[in-house]
Write a protein that holds these residues in place. Structure first.
Motif, PDB file in Angstrom:
ATOM      1  N   LEU A 192      10.179  58.135 -39.751  1.00  0.00           N
ATOM      2  CA  LEU A 192       8.725  58.115 -39.560  1.00  0.00           C
ATOM      3  C   LEU A 192       8.162  56.729 -39.879  1.00  0.00           C
ATOM      4  O   LEU A 192       7.216  56.269 -39.233  1.00  0.00           O
ATOM      5  CB  LEU A 192       8.065  59.185 -40.431  1.00  0.00           C
ATOM      6  N   ASP A 193       8.754  56.040 -40.876  1.00  0.00           N
ATOM      7  CA  ASP A 193       8.366  54.643 -41.142  1.00  0.00           C
ATOM      8  C   ASP A 193       8.558  53.804 -39.891  1.00  0.00           C
ATOM      9  O   ASP A 193       7.728  52.967 -39.534  1.00  0.00           O
ATOM     10  CB  ASP A 193       9.259  54.042 -42.244  1.00  0.00           C
ATOM     11  N   HIS A 194       9.714  54.031 -39.254  1.00  0.00           N
ATOM     12  CA  HIS A 194      10.048  53.259 -38.043  1.00  0.00           C
ATOM     13  C   HIS A 194       9.022  53.544 -36.939  1.00  0.00           C
ATOM     14  O   HIS A 194       8.551  52.633 -36.248  1.00  0.00           O
ATOM     15  CB  HIS A 194      11.468  53.643 -37.592  1.00  0.00           C
ATOM     16  N   LEU A 195       8.648  54.831 -36.789  1.00  0.00           N
ATOM     17  CA  LEU A 195       7.644  55.192 -35.780  1.00  0.00           C
ATOM     18  C   LEU A 195       6.331  54.492 -36.069  1.00  0.00           C
ATOM     19  O   LEU A 195       5.640  54.027 -35.156  1.00  0.00           O
ATOM     20  CB  LEU A 195       7.409  56.707 -35.773  1.00  0.00           C
ATOM     21  N   GLN A 196       5.995  54.438 -37.332  1.00  0.00           N
ATOM     22  CA  GLN A 196       4.735  53.817 -37.728  1.00  0.00           C
ATOM     23  C   GLN A 196       4.756  52.329 -37.355  1.00  0.00           C
ATOM     24  O   GLN A 196       3.779  51.799 -36.829  1.00  0.00           O
ATOM     25  CB  GLN A 196       4.548  53.972 -39.230  1.00  0.00           C
ATOM     26  N   LYS A 197       5.878  51.669 -37.606  1.00  0.00           N
ATOM     27  CA  LYS A 197       5.996  50.230 -37.259  1.00  0.00           C
ATOM     28  C   LYS A 197       5.883  50.039 -35.756  1.00  0.00           C
ATOM     29  O   LYS A 197       5.255  49.102 -35.279  1.00  0.00           O
ATOM     30  CB  LYS A 197       7.331  49.674 -37.750  1.00  0.00           C
TER      31      LYS A 197
END
Lengths: 189, 116
Positions: free
Chosen positions: A117-122
């Motif tokens: 989800l961190d990656h999606l946010q980035k």
């Protein structure tokens, strides 16, 4: 597999006079070829032939044919990456450790989901024009992680509710007091 | 949603006999038939369903092969399609394919209402 397919498998089984045998055989094939089946369906959904996929992936057509006719165990990482490249896709991994108790496995998976989800946010932030998308992902991420902590804080599994940089299971069911001492605030960043 | 799979034109004795000798290959062909019905049910046109296990035998007859079975005997599940239904017709190996195809093409004509 959905009910309609279960009915079809049952009908096939009755056709050959061995419903249980057919059900077991189909289940075994699906288990042994789960990833191959996903790759093949992704290719078919895009209307790409095996030959065309091979060209895009930089693989011989016979290799693509062999991959799709084989089992997951016969796949190589190199061929898998090339196949996905041919589809215009990349891989993400989610690991599970069956040797851990259920609580530890859940904790391991939630930690990884948090990083995805961190990656999606980035990714969303790279497209700065879509504020709704950015906010949506941020909200979804916070809800998933917060709900996990809140739900398992109420559970009778004392070793859950610990989210931190170390996502390996550290608590044991026999030592709930030790688990509580190790609890830290959840990391949402 | 999936297309229906109709087995009413299939010869049960032939299927029983083949399954008895080659159960893994038969189960694999059944599984591939289900994958095909799933793909067609999702809206993929039949002509665009470019599965590696799918081949045309001409005259509206098609065959599904086995996959995912190491050291498999080459197996053919014969079928035709009509009105969002896959009609399963016969199963056999390479050595009986000529007779199987001949038999199945007559069934295809029957299903399509082409026999006198």
């Amino acid at each position: 597999m959905n009910t309609a397919h279960e009915d079809t498998i049952k009908a096939f089984g009755e056709l050959v006079g061995n419903p249980q045998g057919v059900a077991r055989g189909v289940a075994r094939i699906q288990k042994n070829c789960a990833l191959v089946g996903i790759l093949e369906m992704e290719r078919v959904k895009r209307g790409i032939s095996q030959r065309e996929l091979a060209k895009r992936a930089g693989l011989p057509p016979s290799t693509v044919n062999r991959m799709e006719a084989g089992t997951d165990a016969q796949l190589t990482i190199g061929h898998l990456k090339a196949y996905l490249r041919g589809l215009g896709l990349q891989m993400s991994f989610l690991f599970d450790n069956p040797s851990l108790p259920a609580a530890g496995r859940i904790r391991l998976m939630v930690g990884q989901i948090g990083r995805l989800l961190d990656h999606l946010q980035k990714l969303a932030l790279q497209d700065a024009s879509d504020d709704k998308l950015i906010e949506g992902i941020r909200t979804f991420r916070a809800e998933v992680l917060l709900n996990f902590v809140l739900n398992y804080a109420k559970s009778d599994i004392p070793e859950l509710g610990i989210l931190g940089a170390d996502d390996t299971a550290t608590a044991s069911p026999a030592r709930p007091a030790a688990a509580k001492r190790r609890q830290r605030a959840p990391v949402f960043a | 949603m999936s297309w229906d799979i109709d087995q009413s034109f299939a010869n049960a004795n032939r299927f029983k006999s083949y399954y008895g000798k080659h159960p893994d290959e038969t189960a694999s062909c059944f599984n591939n038939a289900i994958k095909l019905s799933q793909a067609l049910g999702s809206g993929i046109p039949f002509q665009s369903a470019k599965f590696g296990f799918l081949r045309s035998e001409g005259g509206g007859l098609f065959r599904i092969g086995q996959t995912g079975v190491p050291h498999a005997k080459e197996t053919r599940l014969y079928f035709c399609v009509k009105d969002e239904t896959i009609y399963v017709l016969d199963i056999g190996g390479k050595e009986t394919q000529d007779k199987d195809i001949q038999r199945c093409k007559k069934l295809v004509q029957q299903i399509n209402g082409e026999t006198p």
